[in-house]
Every structure is written in structure tokens, then in C-alpha cells.
Design an enzyme around this catalytic site. Structure first.
Site, PDB file in Angstrom:
ATOM      1  N   LYS A 160       0.840  -1.209   0.000  1.00 20.63           N
ATOM      2  CA  LYS A 160       0.000   0.000   0.000  1.00 20.63           C
ATOM      3  C   LYS A 160       0.872   1.255   0.000  1.00 20.63           C
ATOM      4  CE  LYS A 160      -2.045  -1.186   3.891  1.00 20.63           C
ATOM      5  NZ  LYS A 160      -1.347  -2.464   4.160  1.00 20.63           N
ATOM      6  N   ARG A 177      -9.697   1.353   8.782  1.00 16.89           N
ATOM      7  CA  ARG A 177      -9.192   0.032   9.107  1.00 16.89           C
ATOM      8  C   ARG A 177     -10.222  -0.778   9.886  1.00 16.89           C
ATOM      9  NH1 ARG A 177      -3.484   0.392   8.668  1.00 16.89           N
ATOM     10  NH2 ARG A 177      -2.357  -1.263   9.696  1.00 16.89           N
ATOM     11  N   ARG A 184      11.956  -6.252   5.489  1.00 16.05           N
ATOM     12  CA  ARG A 184      11.973  -4.821   5.776  1.00 16.05           C
ATOM     13  C   ARG A 184      12.519  -4.554   7.182  1.00 16.05           C
ATOM     14  NH1 ARG A 184       6.497  -1.567   5.662  1.00 16.05           N
ATOM     15  NH2 ARG A 184       6.134  -3.019   7.376  1.00 16.05           N
ATOM     16  N   ARG A 243      10.855  -3.298  10.096  1.00 17.11           N
ATOM     17  CA  ARG A 243      10.347  -2.190  10.922  1.00 17.11           C
ATOM     18  C   ARG A 243      10.140  -2.721  12.354  1.00 17.11           C
ATOM     19  NH1 ARG A 243       5.079   0.133   8.198  1.00 17.11           N
ATOM     20  NH2 ARG A 243       4.038  -1.188   9.720  1.00 17.11           N
ATOM     21  N   ARG A 245      -0.789  -9.023  13.212  1.00 13.68           N
ATOM     22  CA  ARG A 245      -1.313  -7.997  12.288  1.00 13.68           C
ATOM     23  C   ARG A 245      -2.200  -8.629  11.225  1.00 13.68           C
ATOM     24  NH1 ARG A 245       4.305  -5.660  10.756  1.00 13.68           N
ATOM     25  NH2 ARG A 245       3.240  -4.513   9.107  1.00 13.68           N
TER      26      ARG A 245
HETATM   27  P1  AP5 Z   1       4.729  -1.592   1.972  1.00 12.53           P
HETATM   28  O1  AP5 Z   1       4.520  -0.781   0.759  1.00 12.53           O
HETATM   29  O2  AP5 Z   1       5.304  -0.940   3.166  1.00 12.53           O
HETATM   30  O3  AP5 Z   1       3.378  -2.356   2.342  1.00 12.53           O
HETATM   31  P2  AP5 Z   1       2.140  -1.858   3.169  1.00 12.53           P
HETATM   32  O4  AP5 Z   1       0.958  -2.507   2.569  1.00 12.53           O
HETATM   33  O5  AP5 Z   1       2.142  -0.372   3.267  1.00 12.53           O
HETATM   34  O6  AP5 Z   1       2.476  -2.568   4.540  1.00 12.53           O
HETATM   35  P3  AP5 Z   1       2.533  -1.986   6.027  1.00 12.53           P
HETATM   36  O7  AP5 Z   1       3.461  -2.864   6.796  1.00 12.53           O
HETATM   37  O8  AP5 Z   1       2.772  -0.526   6.031  1.00 12.53           O
HETATM   38  O9  AP5 Z   1       1.091  -2.278   6.437  1.00 12.53           O
HETATM   39  P4  AP5 Z   1       0.416  -2.185   7.793  1.00 12.53           P
HETATM   40  O10 AP5 Z   1      -0.984  -2.061   7.394  1.00 12.53           O
HETATM   41  O11 AP5 Z   1       0.757  -3.303   8.691  1.00 12.53           O
HETATM   42  O12 AP5 Z   1       1.112  -0.917   8.484  1.00 12.53           O
HETATM   43  P5  AP5 Z   1       0.615   0.552   8.812  1.00 12.53           P
HETATM   44  O13 AP5 Z   1       1.782   1.412   8.792  1.00 12.53           O
HETATM   45  O14 AP5 Z   1      -0.573   0.911   8.001  1.00 12.53           O
HETATM   46  O15 AP5 Z   1       5.646  -2.842   1.553  1.00 12.53           O
HETATM   47  C1  AP5 Z   1       6.108  -3.741   2.535  1.00 12.53           C
HETATM   48  C2  AP5 Z   1       7.563  -4.165   2.185  1.00 12.53           C
HETATM   49  O16 AP5 Z   1       7.539  -4.869   0.939  1.00 12.53           O
HETATM   50  C3  AP5 Z   1       8.490  -2.977   1.971  1.00 12.53           C
HETATM   51  O17 AP5 Z   1       9.767  -3.301   2.455  1.00 12.53           O
HETATM   52  C4  AP5 Z   1       8.508  -2.791   0.456  1.00 12.53           C
HETATM   53  O18 AP5 Z   1       9.697  -2.227  -0.004  1.00 12.53           O
HETATM   54  C5  AP5 Z   1       8.336  -4.215  -0.034  1.00 12.53           C
HETATM   55  N1  AP5 Z   1       7.612  -4.306  -1.311  1.00 12.53           N
HETATM   56  C6  AP5 Z   1       6.543  -3.557  -1.700  1.00 12.53           C
HETATM   57  N2  AP5 Z   1       6.116  -3.927  -2.929  1.00 12.53           N
HETATM   58  C7  AP5 Z   1       6.934  -4.953  -3.314  1.00 12.53           C
HETATM   59  C8  AP5 Z   1       7.012  -5.766  -4.488  1.00 12.53           C
HETATM   60  N3  AP5 Z   1       6.149  -5.622  -5.510  1.00 12.53           N
HETATM   61  N4  AP5 Z   1       7.954  -6.730  -4.540  1.00 12.53           N
HETATM   62  C9  AP5 Z   1       8.824  -6.905  -3.511  1.00 12.53           C
HETATM   63  N5  AP5 Z   1       8.825  -6.169  -2.376  1.00 12.53           N
HETATM   64  C10 AP5 Z   1       7.884  -5.204  -2.290  1.00 12.53           C
HETATM   65  O19 AP5 Z   1       0.116   0.371  10.322  1.00 12.53           O
HETATM   66  C11 AP5 Z   1       1.021   0.096  11.369  1.00 12.53           C
HETATM   67  C12 AP5 Z   1       0.303   0.119  12.695  1.00 12.53           C
HETATM   68  O20 AP5 Z   1      -0.231   1.439  12.942  1.00 12.53           O
HETATM   69  C13 AP5 Z   1      -0.916  -0.806  12.806  1.00 12.53           C
HETATM   70  O21 AP5 Z   1      -0.554  -2.108  13.162  1.00 12.53           O
HETATM   71  C14 AP5 Z   1      -1.733  -0.083  13.891  1.00 12.53           C
HETATM   72  O22 AP5 Z   1      -1.210  -0.332  15.159  1.00 12.53           O
HETATM   73  C15 AP5 Z   1      -1.503   1.380  13.554  1.00 12.53           C
HETATM   74  N6  AP5 Z   1      -2.513   1.921  12.631  1.00 12.53           N
HETATM   75  C16 AP5 Z   1      -2.292   2.425  11.384  1.00 12.53           C
HETATM   76  N7  AP5 Z   1      -3.431   2.849  10.828  1.00 12.53           N
HETATM   77  C17 AP5 Z   1      -4.419   2.592  11.723  1.00 12.53           C
HETATM   78  C18 AP5 Z   1      -5.822   2.796  11.718  1.00 12.53           C
HETATM   79  N8  AP5 Z   1      -6.454   3.325  10.665  1.00 12.53           N
HETATM   80  N9  AP5 Z   1      -6.516   2.411  12.819  1.00 12.53           N
HETATM   81  C19 AP5 Z   1      -5.896   1.891  13.897  1.00 12.53           C
HETATM   82  N10 AP5 Z   1      -4.573   1.660  13.961  1.00 12.53           N
HETATM   83  C20 AP5 Z   1      -3.830   2.022  12.885  1.00 12.53           C
HETATM   84 MG    MG Z   2       2.249   1.008   4.854  1.00 12.70          MG
END
Ligand code: AP5
Ligand code: MG
Length: 183
Positions: free
Chosen positions: A15, A89, A128, A130, A141
Site C-alpha cells: 500500500k 481500518r 523490511r 520495521r 497484524r
Molecule cells: P509496503 O509498501 O510498506 O506495504 P504496506 O501494505 O504499506 O504494509 P505496512 O506494513 O505498512 O502495512 P500495515 O498495514 O501493517 O502498516 P501501517 O503502517 O498501516 O511494503 C512492505 C515491504 O515490501 C516494503 O519493504 C517494500 O519495499 C516491499 N515491497 C513492496 N512492494 C513490493 C514488491 N512488488 N515486490 C517486492 N517487495 C515489495 O500500520 C502500522 C500500525 O499502525 C498498525 O498495526 C496499527 O497499530 C496502527 N494503525 C495504522 N493505521 C491505523 C488505523 N487506521 N486504525 C488503527 N490503527 C492504525
Molecule cells: Mg504502509
């Protein structure tokens, strides 16, 4: 091209990666609640301190907290178009977004669902590294995604907004699929 968008999909689906590319090329504002929350954590704000432990467990921070962040960001927008990444979410977050967008007179034009197998998601996230990218937290997750976020798929499908995109392949291939589907 449609430019008021939501990105939906499991952790690691790409995403953030795809949102950055699309917004870079088409000028929408990329709003990632995960990035906004991590900035609060890094800045040591009260809000960040409240969110950090929850995020490190892979649980969701409270709807109220996330909604407050999104509302202030959306009301301050000066760009034409936005892409919400990682929000809504939960069904309550999606329901709360509706009156806000109505007030702004900016309805959602499409919800892009990035779909990928768990094995590939886990592999990408482990590479990655993180703070919340270790195997136990990733599994949590994924479970939270299925439980709390996946219900949004039918929520938006019922509104005729859902567009599914296979998220395997190279970053460039996936961008091309998204751009094509947003026509
Ligand atoms: P990336 O692009 O980072 O994927 P993503 O879908 O953004 O994954 P996230 O880990 O960010 O998702 P998430 O939903 O767990 O985290 P968020 O920050 O929203 O890609 C992932 C990896 O793959 C990268 O290293 C990238 O380089 C690689 N990659 C990408 N495309 C590729 C490809 N085609 N081929 C190979 N490699 C590739 O949320 C984190 C935390 O925040 C949550 O757990 C929660 O605690 C909180 N939070 C966030 N939003 C909310 C909300 N709305 N409500 C409540 N809590 C929330
Ligand atoms: Mg993300």
C-alpha cells in the site's frame, strides 16, 4: 484518473510503496495513518506514547485517536485529490469517514484492494524489519486484518467502489495494474 482513493489490503501488500508512486506521479496527497502515527511516536508526543506499545504488538490504536488525526489532516488539505493508505481500518472508522467527506464534498471515487498470499507478505515484511516486523507481530497484524479490516471489502463492494488488484510481481507491474484500473 480518479484521485480520491482508499488503499485497502493486508500488511505488506505494498500500500505504502504504491501510494507513494501514484501520488508522486499524479499529485494527490498521500495520507498514511501508519506513517502519521510513527511520526508521533518518533516525536515523543503524548499521542505517540499512547500509540507506540499498541503498534508494537500489532494491535489497532483506538478509532477515536486515528479519526482525530485523519480529520485534522483532511480539513487542512490544499491539494486536489488524496489517497488514504491504511485508513479506514475498521467498520466504525469507515462509517465515521462518510460524514467528514460529505462535509468536504469530496466523495471517495475508488477503493483499491491489494491482494497477496500470506507467505509473500510475511517474506516482504521480514525483509523490511520495521519495529513491528517480526514473525509473531506480523501474524497478529494478519489476524487483526482478517478480523477487523477485511469486513471493509464487502462494505465498499456493496457501494460499488471496490477494485481488486493482484499485488504479486514487481513494483512497476503493480503500479501499471493500478493505473489501468483507475483509468
Ligand atoms: P509496503 O509498501 O510498506 O506495504 P504496506 O501494505 O504499506 O504494509 P505496512 O506494513 O505498512 O502495512 P500495515 O498495514 O501493517 O502498516 P501501517 O503502517 O498501516 O511494503 C512492505 C515491504 O515490501 C516494503 O519493504 C517494500 O519495499 C516491499 N515491497 C513492496 N512492494 C513490493 C514488491 N512488488 N515486490 C517486492 N517487495 C515489495 O500500520 C502500522 C500500525 O499502525 C498498525 O498495526 C496499527 O497499530 C496502527 N494503525 C495504522 N493505521 C491505523 C488505523 N487506521 N486504525 C488503527 N490503527 C492504525
Ligand atoms: Mg504502509
Amino acid at each position: 484518473m480518479k484521485n480520491r482513493l482508499l488503499f485497502l489490503g493486508p500488511p505488506g501488500a505494498g500500500k505504502g510503496t504504491q501510494a507513494e508512486r501514484l501520488c508522486g506521479a499524479h499529485g494527490m496527497k498521500h495520507l498514511s495513518t501508519g506513517d502519521l502515527l510513527r511520526a508521533e511516536v518518533a516525536g515523543g508526543s503524548e499521542l505517540g506514547q499512547e500509540a507506540e506499545a499498541v503498534m508494537n504488538r500489532g494491535e489497532l490504536v483506538s478509532d477515536a485517536l486515528v479519526l482525530a488525526i485523519v480529520e485534522s489532516q483532511m480539513k487542512a488539505l490544499t491539494t486536489d485529490g488524496w489517497l488514504l493508505d491504511g485508513f479506514p481500518r475498521t467498520v466504525p472508522q469507515a462509517e465515521a469517514l462518510e460524514p467528514l467527506l460529505q462535509e468536504l464534498q469530496q466523495p471517495i471515487q475508488a477503493v483499491v484492494l491489494l491482494e497477496l498470499d500470506d507467505a509473500v507478505l510475511i517474506e516482504r515484511l521480514l525483509a523490511r524489519g520495521r519495529a513491528d516486523d517480526n514473525e509473531a507481530v506480523i501474524r497478529n497484524r494478519l489476524e487483526v486484518y482478517r478480523d477487523k479490516t477485511a469486513p471493509l471489502i464487502s462494505f465498499y463492494r456493496d457501494k460499488g467502489l471496490l477494485l481488486s488488484v493482484p499485488a504479486q510481481g514487481t513494483v512497476e507491474e503493480i503500479t501499471e495494474r493500478i493505473v489501468n484500473i483507475l483509468g
